[in-house]
Design a protein around this motif. Sequence first.
Motif, short mmCIF file in Angstrom:
data_model
loop_
_atom_site.label_atom_id
_atom_site.label_comp_id
_atom_site.label_asym_id
_atom_site.label_seq_id
_atom_site.Cartn_x
_atom_site.Cartn_y
_atom_site.Cartn_z
N ALA A 101 0.83 -1.20 0.00
CA ALA A 101 0.00 0.00 0.00
C ALA A 101 0.86 1.25 0.00
CB ALA A 101 -0.93 0.01 1.21
N LEU A 102 0.33 2.31 -0.56
CA LEU A 102 0.92 3.65 -0.52
C LEU A 102 -0.12 4.59 0.06
CD1 LEU A 102 2.38 3.75 -4.16
CD2 LEU A 102 3.61 3.13 -2.07
N ALA A 103 0.30 5.51 0.90
CA ALA A 103 -0.63 6.41 1.57
C ALA A 103 -0.93 7.64 0.72
CB ALA A 103 -0.08 6.83 2.93
N ILE A 104 -2.19 8.06 0.72
CA ILE A 104 -2.63 9.31 0.10
C ILE A 104 -3.07 10.23 1.23
CG2 ILE A 104 -4.32 10.37 -1.44
CD1 ILE A 104 -4.53 7.62 -2.82
N VAL A 105 -2.41 11.38 1.37
CA VAL A 105 -2.64 12.24 2.52
C VAL A 105 -2.82 13.68 2.07
CG1 VAL A 105 -1.74 13.00 4.76
CG2 VAL A 105 -1.12 10.73 3.88
N ALA A 136 4.34 1.36 2.09
CA ALA A 136 5.71 1.50 1.62
C ALA A 136 6.05 2.89 1.09
CB ALA A 136 5.97 0.46 0.52
N GLY A 137 5.17 3.84 1.28
CA GLY A 137 5.41 5.20 0.80
C GLY A 137 4.09 5.91 0.60
N GLY A 138 4.09 6.94 -0.23
CA GLY A 138 2.86 7.68 -0.48
C GLY A 138 3.14 9.10 -0.90
N HIS A 139 2.11 9.95 -0.77
CA HIS A 139 2.23 11.34 -1.16
C HIS A 139 1.32 12.18 -0.27
CE1 HIS A 139 3.22 14.71 -3.71
NE2 HIS A 139 1.93 14.99 -3.89
N GLY A 149 -6.31 8.02 2.50
CA GLY A 149 -6.65 6.75 1.86
C GLY A 149 -5.40 6.05 1.39
N LEU A 150 -5.57 5.08 0.54
CA LEU A 150 -4.46 4.26 0.07
C LEU A 150 -4.52 4.01 -1.43
CD1 LEU A 150 -4.52 1.31 2.68
CD2 LEU A 150 -3.07 3.36 2.79
N VAL A 151 -3.35 3.86 -2.02
CA VAL A 151 -3.20 3.08 -3.24
C VAL A 151 -2.90 1.67 -2.77
CG1 VAL A 151 -1.78 2.65 -5.28
CG2 VAL A 151 -2.32 5.00 -4.60
N ALA A 152 -3.66 0.70 -3.25
CA ALA A 152 -3.47 -0.68 -2.80
C ALA A 152 -3.19 -1.58 -4.00
CB ALA A 152 -4.70 -1.18 -2.05
#
Length: 351
Positions: A101-105, A136-139, A149-152
Motif C-alpha cells: 500500500a501507498l498512503a494518500i494524505v 511502503a510510501g505515499g504522497h 486513503g491508500l493506493v493498494a
Amino acid sequence: MTAPVRLTSLAHGGGCGCKISPAVLQDILARMPAAAAFPNLLVGTETSDDAAVWRLNDGQALVATTDFFMPVVDDPFVFGQIAATNALSDIYAMGGKPILALAIVGMPIEKLAPETIGQILAGGAAVCAAAGIPVAGGHSIDSVEPIYGLVALGLVHPDRVLKNSAARAGDVLILTKALGVGVLSAAFKQEKLDAAGYDALVASTTQLNAVGPALAELDGVHAMTDVTGFGLLGHALEMARGAGLTAVIDPHAAALLPGVEALAKAGVRTGASVRNWASYGAQVGGADALDDGTRDLLCDPQTSGGLLIAVDPAQADQVMALVQAQGFGLARRVGALQARSGDAPPLVLRG
C-alpha cells in the motif's frame, strides 16, 4: 488549552458518502476517450469494477486500486483504520490478496496538529499490518479538507479474478455485512449517535473483507463487488447491467446495524442516499410501494461495506458457512439474478 478540532467539522462530507453521484460519474467517464486495446488488461473501466487487473504471467495478475475520503469519525486513529480498511476492500472484492500500500494524505496543516495527522497514518498502518502488508510510501499535500486513503496493490490468479460483470442467471446474491453505515455516520455528525451505535459503526467499517481470496477459490462464485458509496441498489445495478441480467432484491432481507432502523424512521439520512436514488431510481422496478425509510437504507452509502457475492445456488450454503466462519455473522441472502427479457429493468424489488 484549546479544545481539539473535530475532524468531521472540517469536511463537507464523510467516508464513501463523499463519492460523486452515480449519474454524474457516468457522465464524466462517458467523456473520456476510449482506451487503446491492451491484451493484458483483464479489468479496466468498462463495468465500473472495484479495481484494475493486469495479467503479469500465466499464474499471476496485479490488482490495483486507490480509495480515499474525508473523515467519518473524529478519532484520528479510527479514521485511518476505516479509510485503509475501505481501500483494501477493493483488492479483496476482486478475489485478490493485498501485497503493498501507498498512503494518500491531504491535510489542512494550519488546523490540525502534526500529532493528529500522525495518528491518522498510524491507524491506516495498523490495518495494513493486520492485512500482512506494508505502507511502503505515499504522497501528501496541504489541503482545505482532511483526506486520507491508500493506493493498494494485490495479486490474484488470472483465472480466479472475480469481476462484477460475470454473474449468471440463477445466481443467489449474498451480502456479507449489515447496512446502515451512512445513517450512523450522519447521526454521529448530528450528535445523535449513542455509544452502542458508534461501536457498531466502527466495528463494521474496520472489519477487513479478507474472505475475498477464499471465495475466489470456489467455482460456484461467479461475480463479486463491495457495497460502498452507491448503496446496495447501486452496486447491485452495476452487477446486473454488466452481466446483462436483472437483479431481484428483497428490500427487507439485508441485516441492519444496531439502531439504524430507529434513526432512519426519525429522518436521519445522508445527502448521498438522496443523490443515489435520483441517479438510478428510474432503473428500479417495484419501488412504488417502498416507504422512504427503506428506500434510503437500500441507497445508503456504505463506507467499507460488505461483499456482494453472486453464487450458484448449489453453493450458496457453502458460501454462507464460509463467510460466517470468518466473522461475518450478519451475512444474508438478499436476492438473486435472473435473465432479463424485453424492456425489463436491470433491478427489481420484490419481497
